[in-house]
Motif scaffolding. Sequence first.
Motif, mmCIF file in Angstrom:
data_model
loop_
_atom_site.group_PDB
_atom_site.id
_atom_site.type_symbol
_atom_site.label_atom_id
_atom_site.label_comp_id
_atom_site.label_asym_id
_atom_site.label_seq_id
_atom_site.Cartn_x
_atom_site.Cartn_y
_atom_site.Cartn_z
ATOM 1 N N LYS A 265 0.810 -1.220 0.000
ATOM 2 C CA LYS A 265 0.000 0.000 0.000
ATOM 3 C C LYS A 265 0.842 1.267 0.000
ATOM 4 O O LYS A 265 0.501 2.252 -0.642
ATOM 5 N N TYR A 266 1.980 1.224 0.724
ATOM 6 C CA TYR A 266 2.782 2.450 0.777
ATOM 7 C C TYR A 266 3.327 2.817 -0.602
ATOM 8 O O TYR A 266 3.536 3.979 -0.915
ATOM 9 N N ILE A 267 3.516 1.797 -1.447
ATOM 10 C CA ILE A 267 3.980 2.069 -2.815
ATOM 11 C C ILE A 267 2.902 2.830 -3.587
ATOM 12 O O ILE A 267 3.178 3.756 -4.336
ATOM 13 N N LYS A 268 1.649 2.441 -3.373
ATOM 14 C CA LYS A 268 0.540 3.132 -4.045
ATOM 15 C C LYS A 268 0.480 4.593 -3.626
ATOM 16 O O LYS A 268 0.276 5.482 -4.445
ATOM 17 N N PHE A 269 0.657 4.825 -2.336
ATOM 18 C CA PHE A 269 0.670 6.208 -1.827
ATOM 19 C C PHE A 269 1.816 6.981 -2.469
ATOM 20 O O PHE A 269 1.639 8.087 -2.968
ATOM 21 N N GLY B 197 -3.864 7.241 -2.772
ATOM 22 C CA GLY B 197 -3.589 6.056 -1.956
ATOM 23 C C GLY B 197 -4.874 5.481 -1.397
ATOM 24 O O GLY B 197 -5.159 4.291 -1.557
ATOM 25 N N ILE B 198 -5.679 6.360 -0.783
ATOM 26 C CA ILE B 198 -6.938 5.900 -0.190
ATOM 27 C C ILE B 198 -7.906 5.428 -1.263
ATOM 28 O O ILE B 198 -8.576 4.408 -1.122
ATOM 29 N N GLY C 16 -10.940 12.089 -1.552
ATOM 30 C CA GLY C 16 -10.659 13.494 -1.800
ATOM 31 C C GLY C 16 -10.794 14.346 -0.546
ATOM 32 O O GLY C 16 -9.971 15.227 -0.291
ATOM 33 N N ALA C 17 -11.832 14.078 0.232
ATOM 34 C CA ALA C 17 -12.075 14.866 1.440
ATOM 35 C C ALA C 17 -10.930 14.692 2.433
ATOM 36 O O ALA C 17 -10.421 15.671 2.997
#
Length: 326
Positions: free
Chosen positions: A27-31, A106-107, A135-136
């Motif tokens: 996941k950190y890679i996606k972020f 990421g989210i 987005g929020a």
Amino acid sequence: MTSKEGDLSPHYPNMAAQTDAKKTMPKYIKFLFGGLAGMGATLFVQPLDLVKNRMQLSGEGGGKRQYKTSFHAVSSILRSEGIIGMYTGLSAGLLRQASYTTTRLGIYTILFEKFSKNGQPPNFFMKAGIGMTAGAIGAFVGTPAEISLIRMTADGRLPVAERRNYSSVFNALARITREEGLFTLWRGCGPTVSRAVVVNAAQLASYSQAKQFLLGTGWFRDNILCHFFASMISGLVTTAASMPVDIAKTRIQNMKVVDGKAEYRGALDVLYKVIRQEGLFSLWKGFTPYYFRLGPHTVITFIFLEQMNRLYRKVIMGEEGTGSSL
Ligand SMILES: *[C@@H]1O[C@H](CO)[C@@H](O)[C@H](O)[C@H]1NC(C)=O
């Protein structure tokens, strides 16, 4: 049938490939990729952001418009501030991407996969909801960089004696905290979050939707050309929908509070005053730079993102499939 499963099994019927196919990107890679893609895109579009902000502040209070059109704005900025002047606030633009886009994409990616069932992507409304939530949260995280960006890009239009003179985004953050209090970093948080909800609902949902539509016509494959057209369509929808919220955000974040008296009480007050003093269509001031910023920013971000994802899958995970998660 996802392209992952569809492409892999015929070519790699062995167990190792089967295991590879089930591996997912950390996941950190996606972020990280999301933020890097956004920052890369900002290097190209920063001047347009500056022009958009100047246009939105031009004619504030019903006075004489400083710039008549975006082209007039560009030529007069170039004349008085030079090419370098067009890149004022770049550090804030980059930090904004690092915080806002990293969090948001990421989210989004994580939620998108969470709500995908058996390789079927979530439906339209689900995607919109996911985009808005991502987005929020991203906007809230990115607000301090955002207010720095607005103030830095706005500065050059004022007479020298009235400028704020922030030297970089870090100087801006430190001085806003010191001079106006920590919470001022989140001034305009309401419209910033609202804008992000509108932008992301429109952008992320319409991007995926446009891409699915383009693929469905049979004229496109899941490649750069398809990503390009999907992004252009997505950008147009997003610009029209989000500009009125954006002008409220820009003006609130740029306003000065003199003797405890603020120029605007809130976003609705901005909208009311703009419509009354400058006319309804002034809500879309800066449409041209906004679209030419948003379109290419979206295009370049997604292109960088898709390419980084693909490269990562190929090099790190040893996959041949090119299915993307967006
Ligand atoms: C910014 O610099 C100008 C020129 O040096 C000065 O007149 C002005 O007061 C400065 N602004 C602030 C907020 O210090």
